[in-house]
Write an enzyme that holds these catalytic residues in place. Structure first.
Site, PDB file in Angstrom:
ATOM      1  N   ASP A 238      11.675  14.653  -8.575  1.00 17.64           N
ATOM      2  CA  ASP A 238      11.005  14.734  -7.266  1.00 17.64           C
ATOM      3  C   ASP A 238      11.566  13.699  -6.300  1.00 17.64           C
ATOM      4  O   ASP A 238      12.171  12.718  -6.709  1.00 17.64           O
ATOM      5  CB  ASP A 238       9.514  14.426  -7.452  1.00 17.64           C
ATOM      6  CG  ASP A 238       8.714  15.675  -7.732  1.00 17.64           C
ATOM      7  OD1 ASP A 238       9.278  16.771  -7.630  1.00 17.64           O
ATOM      8  OD2 ASP A 238       7.526  15.526  -8.035  1.00 17.64           O
TER       9      ASP A 238
ATOM     10  N   MET B 293      -1.903  10.621  -0.235  1.00 17.10           N
ATOM     11  CA  MET B 293      -1.452  11.521   0.839  1.00 17.10           C
ATOM     12  C   MET B 293      -2.393  11.469   2.040  1.00 17.10           C
ATOM     13  O   MET B 293      -2.674  12.490   2.659  1.00 17.10           O
ATOM     14  CB  MET B 293      -1.345  12.972   0.310  1.00 17.10           C
ATOM     15  CG  MET B 293      -0.301  13.123  -0.772  1.00 17.10           C
ATOM     16  SD  MET B 293      -0.389  14.703  -1.644  1.00 17.10           S
ATOM     17  CE  MET B 293      -1.614  14.366  -2.904  1.00 17.10           C
TER      18      MET B 293
ATOM     19  N   LYS C 204      10.598  18.651  -2.381  1.00 17.29           N
ATOM     20  CA  LYS C 204      10.358  19.756  -1.445  1.00 17.29           C
ATOM     21  C   LYS C 204       9.926  19.267  -0.078  1.00 17.29           C
ATOM     22  O   LYS C 204       9.157  19.913   0.610  1.00 17.29           O
ATOM     23  CB  LYS C 204       9.362  20.748  -2.016  1.00 17.29           C
ATOM     24  CG  LYS C 204       8.303  20.182  -2.914  1.00 17.29           C
ATOM     25  CD  LYS C 204       7.541  21.327  -3.523  1.00 17.29           C
ATOM     26  CE  LYS C 204       6.660  21.085  -4.688  1.00 17.29           C
ATOM     27  NZ  LYS C 204       6.719  20.018  -5.545  1.00 17.29           N
TER      28      LYS C 204
HETATM   29  N1  SAH Z   1       1.850  11.767  -9.237  1.00 16.00           N
HETATM   30  C1  SAH Z   1       1.815  10.708  -8.228  1.00 16.00           C
HETATM   31  C2  SAH Z   1       1.177  11.156  -6.937  1.00 16.00           C
HETATM   32  C3  SAH Z   1       1.929  12.271  -6.224  1.00 16.00           C
HETATM   33  S1  SAH Z   1       1.200  12.712  -4.695  1.00 16.00           S
HETATM   34  C4  SAH Z   1       1.113   9.498  -8.831  1.00 16.00           C
HETATM   35  O1  SAH Z   1       0.493   9.603  -9.892  1.00 16.00           O
HETATM   36  O2  SAH Z   1       1.200   8.417  -8.235  1.00 16.00           O
HETATM   37  C5  SAH Z   1       2.124  11.722  -3.564  1.00 16.00           C
HETATM   38  C6  SAH Z   1       1.273  10.583  -3.040  1.00 16.00           C
HETATM   39  O3  SAH Z   1       1.173   9.559  -4.010  1.00 16.00           O
HETATM   40  C7  SAH Z   1       1.849   9.880  -1.826  1.00 16.00           C
HETATM   41  O4  SAH Z   1       1.550  10.566  -0.641  1.00 16.00           O
HETATM   42  C8  SAH Z   1       1.127   8.552  -1.892  1.00 16.00           C
HETATM   43  O5  SAH Z   1      -0.205   8.672  -1.444  1.00 16.00           O
HETATM   44  C9  SAH Z   1       1.096   8.309  -3.385  1.00 16.00           C
HETATM   45  N2  SAH Z   1       2.214   7.473  -3.862  1.00 16.00           N
HETATM   46  C10 SAH Z   1       3.146   7.821  -4.757  1.00 16.00           C
HETATM   47  N3  SAH Z   1       3.979   6.788  -5.004  1.00 16.00           N
HETATM   48  C11 SAH Z   1       3.549   5.763  -4.240  1.00 16.00           C
HETATM   49  C12 SAH Z   1       3.972   4.410  -4.062  1.00 16.00           C
HETATM   50  N4  SAH Z   1       5.032   3.906  -4.718  1.00 16.00           N
HETATM   51  N5  SAH Z   1       3.273   3.643  -3.203  1.00 16.00           N
HETATM   52  C13 SAH Z   1       2.203   4.124  -2.546  1.00 16.00           C
HETATM   53  N6  SAH Z   1       1.770   5.377  -2.682  1.00 16.00           N
HETATM   54  C14 SAH Z   1       2.417   6.188  -3.507  1.00 16.00           C
END
Ligand code: SAH
Length: 248
Positions: free
Chosen positions: A35, A168, A55
């Site tokens: 991703d 998000m 995506k």
């Molecule tokens: N599977 C991921 C989440 C995917 S949805 C998890 O468990 O973290 C994508 C959202 O995750 C982003 O919009 C943000 O809100 C958050 N996110 C993912 N990585 C991040 C990071 N390093 N710092 C802050 N927010 C993050």
């Protein structure tokens, strides 16, 4: 012979936060479908073929079908397939949909959990999301449920008194804040924004619920970011303190 397809959590950024199993799967994969959110330092560990299947800006449903088809084709060709996702594969990562598609195609699926950004992100700036002195629990919720999906019941969430960690949520912070205030949450309730947690671009800001949208704008905090709403957010370290030490 086919191998199980591994849905692997890459954690929030820093490769030191990978699980041992995640690292082993990444290193032994013939093909890795990654991703957008996966940190470049984690991608650098891939020895097989790396396919970037993020995506951003694309047509989500078509792309998702394409990703399923690609994983199935590669696995049926006998390759060791790793589907690599930011954070944890089963937390807002569509891992459930992918696991279903793989099983329907007759393939075995293995889930390798990762550190989710909603827990590790706040922690990176000193926020314990369930500090019992301030909150008996935490809600992980999306600020962007996706086309045609139900919006979270923000008023109901507000009434729980639990810490809210919104994934998000940056683009919709104004609408979310308005609904939480309308539901009776205090305008001066502590809130924090953590952007790019555990990446080279990590930044954060501490504010109040009412100040959240303006704070995001003035600080220029960008996605990927978490909104943390609740008393625990007051524990966010001042800029330039603990975070750098934690981020190593
Ligand atoms: N599977 C991921 C989440 C995917 S949805 C998890 O468990 O973290 C994508 C959202 O995750 C982003 O919009 C943000 O809100 C958050 N996110 C993912 N990585 C991040 C990071 N390093 N710092 C802050 N927010 C993050």
């Amino acid at each position: 012979m086919t191998h199980p397809v591994s849905l692997v959590g890459a954690g929030p950024g820093d490769p030191e936060l990978l699980t041992v199993r995640a690292l082993r799967r990444i290193e032994s994969a013939d093909v890795v479908l990654a991703d957008d959110l996966v940190d470049p330092r984690v991608l650098a560990l891939v020895r097989g073929r790396l396919l970037r299947v993020g995506k951003r800006g694309g047509c989500i449903s078509t792309d998702q079908q394409f990703i399923h088809a690609l994983m199935i084709r590669e696995a049926k060709a006998g390759h060791r397939v790793v589907r690599l996702k930011g954070g944890d594969p089963f937390v807002f990562g569509r891992g459930g949909e992918e696991a279903d598609a793989l099983r329907e195609a007759g393939l075995e699926v293995e889930v390798v959990s990762g550190l989710t950004s909603g827990i590790a992100g706040p922690a990176a700036v000193g926020i314990p999301v369930t500090d019992r002195r301030a909150s008996p629990g935490v809600i992980l919720v999306t600020g962007h449920p996706g086309e045609g999906r139900t919006e979270p019941d923000w008023a109901a969430l507000a009434r729980t008194g639990l810490t809210l960690v919104v994934y998000m949520g940056v683009a919709r912070a104004a609408a979310i804040t308005a609904q939480l205030l309308a539901a009776g949450l205090r305008p001066d309730l502590p809130a924090a924004v953590v952007s790019g947690a555990h990446t080279a671009a990590q930044r954060h800001a501490m504010t109040t619920l009412a100040g959240l949208p303006a704070c995001i704008a003035t600080e220029g905090l960008k996605s990927p970011a978490l909104l943390v709403i609740g008393e625990v957010a007051a524990q966010a370290a001042a800029a330039g303190q603990w975070p750098e030490v934690m981020a190593g």
